[in-house]
Scaffold this motif. Structure first.
Motif, short mmCIF file in Angstrom:
data_model
loop_
_atom_site.label_atom_id
_atom_site.label_comp_id
_atom_site.label_asym_id
_atom_site.label_seq_id
_atom_site.Cartn_x
_atom_site.Cartn_y
_atom_site.Cartn_z
N ASN A 23 2.79 1.80 -3.43
CA ASN A 23 1.95 2.08 -4.60
C ASN A 23 1.18 3.39 -4.51
O ASN A 23 0.35 3.69 -5.36
N TYR A 66 -4.84 -0.04 6.86
CA TYR A 66 -4.39 0.18 5.48
C TYR A 66 -4.94 1.47 4.84
O TYR A 66 -4.22 2.21 4.19
N PHE A 94 -10.04 0.39 -2.55
CA PHE A 94 -10.00 -0.64 -1.51
C PHE A 94 -11.36 -1.30 -1.47
O PHE A 94 -12.39 -0.61 -1.39
N THR A 98 -2.97 5.23 3.98
CA THR A 98 -2.92 5.54 2.55
C THR A 98 -3.48 6.93 2.28
O THR A 98 -2.88 7.74 1.57
N THR A 149 -7.48 5.28 -6.23
CA THR A 149 -7.10 4.18 -5.35
C THR A 149 -8.37 3.44 -4.95
O THR A 149 -9.38 4.07 -4.62
N LYS A 162 -5.42 -0.09 -8.05
CA LYS A 162 -5.33 1.29 -8.53
C LYS A 162 -5.86 1.34 -9.96
O LYS A 162 -5.81 0.35 -10.69
N PHE A 188 -6.90 -4.51 -2.78
CA PHE A 188 -6.33 -3.18 -3.01
C PHE A 188 -5.92 -3.06 -4.48
O PHE A 188 -5.25 -3.95 -5.01
N THR A 205 0.85 -1.20 0.00
CA THR A 205 0.00 0.00 0.00
C THR A 205 0.88 1.24 0.00
O THR A 205 0.64 2.19 -0.74
N ASN A 206 1.95 1.18 0.81
CA ASN A 206 2.83 2.35 0.89
C ASN A 206 3.55 2.62 -0.44
O ASN A 206 3.57 3.75 -0.93
#
Ligand code: AMP
Ligand code: MG
Length: 391
Positions: A14, A303, A287, A307, A285, A280, A278, A11-12
């Motif tokens: 991307n 998460y 989720f 984000t 984004t 994109k 998750f 997550t971080n």
């Protein structure tokens, strides 16, 4: 399926902070993150300033001073003051250029226009130097800082009216499920109240995210597909609740596949919240959170929130982590990492009853989560465990 650590890393890695910067009034800046360093336009204080109600002294070695004048807060005067002379002065008033110190009025006696010191005074005592807090052109607050109430006051004290901040993301929340009805209606057999969207929007609002649109969709493929497509095209973040599991009427995953999104991961080796998804698509984004309320909220805090904070430009975007001593024994039932609703007080943490992913009572009482990584199979009283503080 990925591990918790991998999911956090993905997550971080991307997500980038937004490149949309807006200029807003400081009165509207609460919760935004500064997009540029702010340089102070002035020295603060802008003049040598008395920190006390008392007497400015022209020298400090005498015991007795002749009282020759007065300066109040806001006065635009600079009376001459010499050796053995005192001037009545008040908090916030400009200290005369010749003043060597200010003595508190509680520390003097006044007799016949004479100021008599009861104890010696140090040079510069009770005078705030020009630019003591910040000098003109120094960095007042740096890029990546979240703006708080104190921050707004500080910027106002420097005469700043507008700031450049990162735009906050626009958010769509989609609740899926035929069984869901809004609170306030009478439940028919088989129905439950829809609680995830209001809960998620409250958790978002707590962190200053208020650009939220709500959607509700039945468990039908076509409408799910078109709603998700629509929101992906129109929002920065799409948060879907439910319909991402493996049931015959879970259409979220199928729709997302057809929509050609860039899937980053689906399923995390954790409890609760295993079916987290998750992805994109261009600037959006996505989720998909499991519908069970405690799973949805756990995934949100672990998460989604970091984000969103990262997108919004915040430097420290993770929830505060730490460790605490467990007040009880706990045995894990499976292999997955666990996030447990807990009550943290004075360094001791109590894992609460009712950890099922369908239950919110323990979450409603919790101020922390205990994190048990995969390799931890049980906890004994007195063991140190990892904790995550809830906002
Ligand atoms: P799902 O992930 O759609 O299979 O849903 C899992 C469980 O969560 C089911 O018992 C649903 O009824 C419940 N659920 C799903 N969405 C919501 C919601 N928005 N509010 C409350 N419960 C929900
Ligand atoms: Mg469902």
């Amino acid at each position: 399926m990925v591990t918790v650590e991998k999911a956090l890393e993905l997550t971080n890695s991307n997500i980038n902070k937004t490149d949309v910067i807006i200029t807003i009034l400081i009165s509207e800046a609460l919760g935004y993150v500064l997009a540029k360093d702010i340089l102070s336009p002035i020295n603060m204080p802008p003049f040598r300033q008395s920190a006390m109600d008392g007497y400015a002294l022209g020298s400090i070695d005498e015991k007795t001073y002749n009282l020759i004048g007065e300066v109040k807060a806001g006065d635009d005067t600079d009376p001459k003051i010499g050796q053995g002379e005192a001037i009545r002065i008040f908090t916030g008033a400009p200290a005369p250029a010749g003043a060597k110190a200010v003595v508190m009025q509680e520390k003097v006696a006044i007799q016949n226009s004479q100021v008599i010191l009861q104890e010696p005074v140090a040079v510069s005592a009770n005078i705030r130097p020009l630019g003591e807090q910040i000098k003109e052109k120094d960095i007042a607050l740096s890029e990546g800082t979240a703006i708080t109430a104190a921050g707004i006051g500080y910027l106002a004290s420097l005469g700043i009216t507008h700031v450049d901040v990162y735009q906050k993301p626009s958010i769509a929340i989609i609740a899926t499920g035929n069984e869901l009805v809004p609170p306030g209606q009478v439940l028919k057999h088989g129905q439950i109240y829809e609680s995830n969207s209001i809960m998620l929007s409250a958790a978002l609002a707590q962190k200053g995210f208020d650009d939220i649109s709500f959607f509700k969709v039945e468990d039908e493929y076509d409408v799910t597909l078109s709603l998700i497509e629509n929101t992906i095209n129109n929002y920065d973040l799409v948060l879907i609740s439910g319909g991402i599991s493996v049931g015959d009427y879970d259409f979220v995953g199928k729709a997302l596949n057809v929509l050609d999104v860039e899937e980053v991961f689906y399923k995390v080796k954790q409890k609760p919240g295993k079916p987290l998804y998750f992805a994109k698509k261009q600037r959006t984004t996505i989720f998909a959170l499991p519908g069970n309320p405690a799973s949805a909220l756990s995934c949100f805090y672990i998460y989604v929130l970091p984000t969103l904070l990262k997108i919004s430009g915040l430097r420290d975007h993770y929830l505060k982590r730490g460790s605490a001593t467990s007040t009880a024994n706990y045995v894990k039932k499976g292999q997955r990492a666990e996030f447990l609703k807990a009550s943290l007080k004075d360094g001791k943490v109590t894992i609460l009853d009712g950890q099922a992913s369908s239950m919110l009572r323990s979450f409603a009482l919790a101020n922390a989560m205990v994190y048990l990584p995969e390799e931890v199979t049980e906890v004994a009283i007195g063991d140190t465990v990892q904790i995550i503080n809830l906002p």
